[in-house]
Write an enzyme that holds these catalytic residues in place. Structure first.
Site, short mmCIF file in Angstrom:
data_model
loop_
_atom_site.label_atom_id
_atom_site.label_comp_id
_atom_site.label_asym_id
_atom_site.label_seq_id
_atom_site.Cartn_x
_atom_site.Cartn_y
_atom_site.Cartn_z
N GLU A 109 85.92 55.73 -27.82
CA GLU A 109 85.05 55.59 -26.64
C GLU A 109 84.21 54.33 -26.88
O GLU A 109 83.26 54.36 -27.65
CB GLU A 109 84.15 56.83 -26.52
CG GLU A 109 84.89 58.11 -26.19
CD GLU A 109 85.24 58.21 -24.71
OE1 GLU A 109 84.63 57.51 -23.88
OE2 GLU A 109 86.16 58.99 -24.38
N GLY B 169 81.42 53.94 -29.96
CA GLY B 169 80.66 52.79 -30.44
C GLY B 169 81.19 51.51 -29.82
O GLY B 169 81.83 51.54 -28.76
N SER B 170 80.96 50.41 -30.51
CA SER B 170 81.33 49.10 -29.95
C SER B 170 82.84 48.85 -30.07
O SER B 170 83.52 49.44 -30.92
CB SER B 170 80.57 48.01 -30.70
OG SER B 170 80.95 48.04 -32.05
N CYS C 4 76.13 53.02 -22.30
CA CYS C 4 77.43 52.34 -22.32
C CYS C 4 77.95 52.04 -20.92
O CYS C 4 78.65 51.06 -20.70
CB CYS C 4 78.45 53.17 -23.08
SG CYS C 4 78.63 54.82 -22.40
P1 NAD Z 1 78.53 50.46 -33.43
O1 NAD Z 1 79.97 50.26 -33.12
O2 NAD Z 1 77.79 49.37 -34.10
O3 NAD Z 1 78.31 51.76 -34.32
C1 NAD Z 1 78.89 53.01 -34.01
C2 NAD Z 1 79.09 53.80 -35.28
O4 NAD Z 1 79.98 53.06 -36.12
C3 NAD Z 1 77.83 54.07 -36.08
O5 NAD Z 1 77.84 55.41 -36.55
C4 NAD Z 1 77.92 53.11 -37.24
O6 NAD Z 1 77.38 53.66 -38.42
C5 NAD Z 1 79.42 52.89 -37.41
N1 NAD Z 1 79.75 51.54 -37.90
C6 NAD Z 1 79.09 50.40 -37.65
N2 NAD Z 1 79.69 49.35 -38.26
C7 NAD Z 1 80.77 49.85 -38.92
C8 NAD Z 1 81.80 49.27 -39.73
N3 NAD Z 1 81.83 47.97 -39.98
N4 NAD Z 1 82.74 50.08 -40.24
C9 NAD Z 1 82.73 51.40 -39.98
N5 NAD Z 1 81.77 52.00 -39.21
C10 NAD Z 1 80.81 51.25 -38.69
O7 NAD Z 1 77.86 50.81 -32.00
P2 NAD Z 1 76.34 51.07 -31.69
O8 NAD Z 1 75.59 49.78 -31.79
O9 NAD Z 1 75.83 52.23 -32.44
O10 NAD Z 1 76.46 51.50 -30.15
C11 NAD Z 1 76.56 50.59 -29.10
C12 NAD Z 1 77.98 50.45 -28.60
O11 NAD Z 1 78.56 51.71 -28.35
C13 NAD Z 1 78.05 49.71 -27.28
O12 NAD Z 1 79.12 48.83 -27.27
C14 NAD Z 1 78.26 50.82 -26.26
O13 NAD Z 1 78.86 50.40 -25.06
C15 NAD Z 1 79.13 51.73 -27.04
N6 NAD Z 1 79.04 53.08 -26.50
C16 NAD Z 1 80.14 53.62 -25.89
C17 NAD Z 1 80.05 54.88 -25.33
C18 NAD Z 1 81.21 55.51 -24.63
O14 NAD Z 1 81.14 56.71 -24.35
N7 NAD Z 1 82.29 54.80 -24.34
C19 NAD Z 1 78.85 55.59 -25.40
C20 NAD Z 1 77.77 55.00 -26.03
C21 NAD Z 1 77.87 53.77 -26.59
#
Ligand code: NAD
Length: 470
Positions: A220, A198-199, A254
């Site tokens: 990741e 995620g982010s 990503c």
């Molecule tokens: P996100 O970080 O908002 O969410 C990811 C997960 O975390 C979700 O399941 C969400 O429910 C959970 N989450 C969100 N807020 C939270 C909190 N405050 N506390 C606990 N859990 C929480 O990311 P997104 O918007 O779903 O995805 C986009 C991001 O992911 C981008 O930055 C992208 O670059 C990154 N990404 C990385 C990879 C990689 O392999 N490195 C792959 C895909 C996406």
């Protein structure tokens, strides 16, 4: 940001799920290699049975075409499963390592222990692949798994829930659907390993929660992946490969090239060729193309429309909020401190910035957080060497974009703010295994001088230290 706390009943459900998985893990069944392979085969069959439903959900969530959905999600995971089914026995075999003479007589090896109860949290952009690919390694390594899909890809989340709950016991594999409250409740629990995609912002929250229990993690994460275009290139292939990596999944990848740094001598030609290739991929009106995706939700649509105000649009710019459509868009005259250069774009907007000397491009990248991927198009080996030596990024790809992810022999992950750890293929197995170092001594020989009182043996012992690494 949503911060509601989960009700007591649901919190207790999560608590008991973790307890049940721990009890099942402690019974030892998951450590058996045949059990693991059986589960991998079962997961493969389940995914094949659910394939149409999964592809349909991906279309509903992100307007992914069937081809893209198969290549980047379902097929990707099936490939991982095939490899894991074929190689788990070998991966899990203890790996012998050398034993210094000093330890006569003994042997040494690495024993791969499963961690135990694992949690995988995934984002919405590749909502199937990014949840299931880590789980393949977690199963192969002998763990139990709790899967937390993204709430934003709600159709895919539902199908995964149905697929797993109807085919696996929840004390082994279980899905917890939901948003931030569910994540918070999960992260309160003690896991033996957490795999988060995620982010960067949420990655920090996960890391802090894991630290409370000293739980090891893979993070990741994301960031702005730059793409340098030197003046010595094959123009058509460069443009095609940039357009491919930028516009697959409507830029919501990503490792999509976030922005282009192009040599000034070639900028005009490159922009012209990129425009030509966008039209050849998606037609005059990409909103009509069955191969062009949509933005995940209105929140991200609005965020991207704001970012589009940086610099000048030199191609595209069309949008439709109701349809969550943003056409492929090229931006020129973008300044380094414009909003679009301050955050990961994660959409089909591509700023094009020019440079005079390669050193300038390198400096530009090194002035910013370490990216997840770095791309360089160049025919000059000396330029490739220079960029590889003088920059740091999770991964890199020369003369192509995003395809390094498709080589299972290359572990995939970030560095610094773009992530911790790496996976894919055997690396996923290793990620979910504790590498236990074992020295196995025999009773045949016992060197007496190592025991106190040291007396005159002290000198001999110090001399023997030299042979520790031999
Ligand atoms: P996100 O970080 O908002 O969410 C990811 C997960 O975390 C979700 O399941 C969400 O429910 C959970 N989450 C969100 N807020 C939270 C909190 N405050 N506390 C606990 N859990 C929480 O990311 P997104 O918007 O779903 O995805 C986009 C991001 O992911 C981008 O930055 C992208 O670059 C990154 N990404 C990385 C990879 C990689 O392999 N490195 C792959 C895909 C996406």
């Amino acid at each position: 940001m949503e911060t509601a706390v989960l009700g007591k009943k649901q919190t207790n459900l999560i608590k008991s799920l973790v307890q049940e998985q721990r009890a099942f893990f402690n019974e030892g069944a998951t450590k058996d290699i045949n059990f693991r392979i059986k589960q991998l085969k079962k997961l493969r069959k389940t995914i094949v049975d659910y394939q149409d439903k999964i592809l349909d959900a991906l279309y509903k969530d992100l307007r992914k075409s069937e081809t893209e959905g198969y290549l980047t999600e379902v097929g990707f995971v099936l490939n991982d499963l095939d490899e894991a089914i074929a190689k788990t026995k070998n991966w899990a075999r203890p790996k012998p390592v050398g034993t210094p003479l000093f330890h006569m007589k003994g042997s040494s090896y690495i024993h791969y222990d499963p961690y135990g109860v694992t949690l995988t949290i995934s984002p919405w952009n590749y909502p199937f692949q990014l949840l299931l690919a880590p789980v393949v390694g977690a199963i192969a390594a002998g763990n139990t798994c709790i899967l937390k899909p993204s709430e934003f890809a709600e159709n895919t989340s539902k199908v995964i829930m149905e697929m797993v709950s109807e085919n696996f016991d929840s004390n082994y594999l279980a899905v917890v659907e939901g948003g931030i409250p569910e994540n918070i409740a999960l992260l309160e629990e003690q896991f033996d390993y957490i795999f988060f995609t995620g982010s960067t912002q949420v990655g920090k929250i996960v890391y802090q929660a894991a630290a409370k229990h000293l739980t090891p993690v893979t993070l990741e994460l994301g960031g702005k992946s730059p793409c340098i275009v030197d003046k010595h290139i094959q123009l058509e292939y460069t443009a095609k490969r940039i357009v491919f990596g930028k516009l697959i999944n409507a830029g919501q990848t990503c490792i999509a090239p976030d922005y282009i740094l192009v040599h000034k001598d070639i900028r005009e030609k490159l922009v012209k060729e990129i425009k030509k290739q966008i039209t050849s991929f998606y037609g005059e009106d990409p909103s009509q193309s069955s191969d062009y995706g949509r933005i995940i939700n209105k929140k991200h649509f609005k965020r991207l429309m704001k970012l589009m105000k940086s610099g000048d649009i030199c191609f595209g710019g069309q949008s439709n909020e109701e349809d969550k459509y943003i056409g492929p868009t090229l931006l020129e005259n973008v300044q380094p401190d414009d909003p679009i250069m301050k955050e990961e774009i994660f959409g089909p907007i591509l700023p094009i910035i020019e440079f005079n000397e390669l050193e300038e491009a390198i400096q530009f990248i090194n002035d910013r957080p370490k990216p997840l991927a770095l791309y360089l198009f160049s025919k000059r080996q000396s330029h490739v060497d220079k960029v590889m030596r003088q920059t740091s990024s999770g991964g890199a790809c020369i003369n192509d974009t995003i395809m390094h992810i498709a080589n299972p022999n290359l572990p995939f992950g970030g560095v610094g703010p773009s992530g911790i750890g790496a996976y894919h293929s055997e690396s996923t197995f290793k990620t979910f295994s504790h590498e236990k170092s074992v020295l196995h001594k025999s009773f045949l020989v016992d060197v007496p001088i190592r025991y106190a009182p040291y007396g005159r043996n002290s000198g001999i012992l110090k001399m023997m230290m030299k042979y520790l690494n031999k």
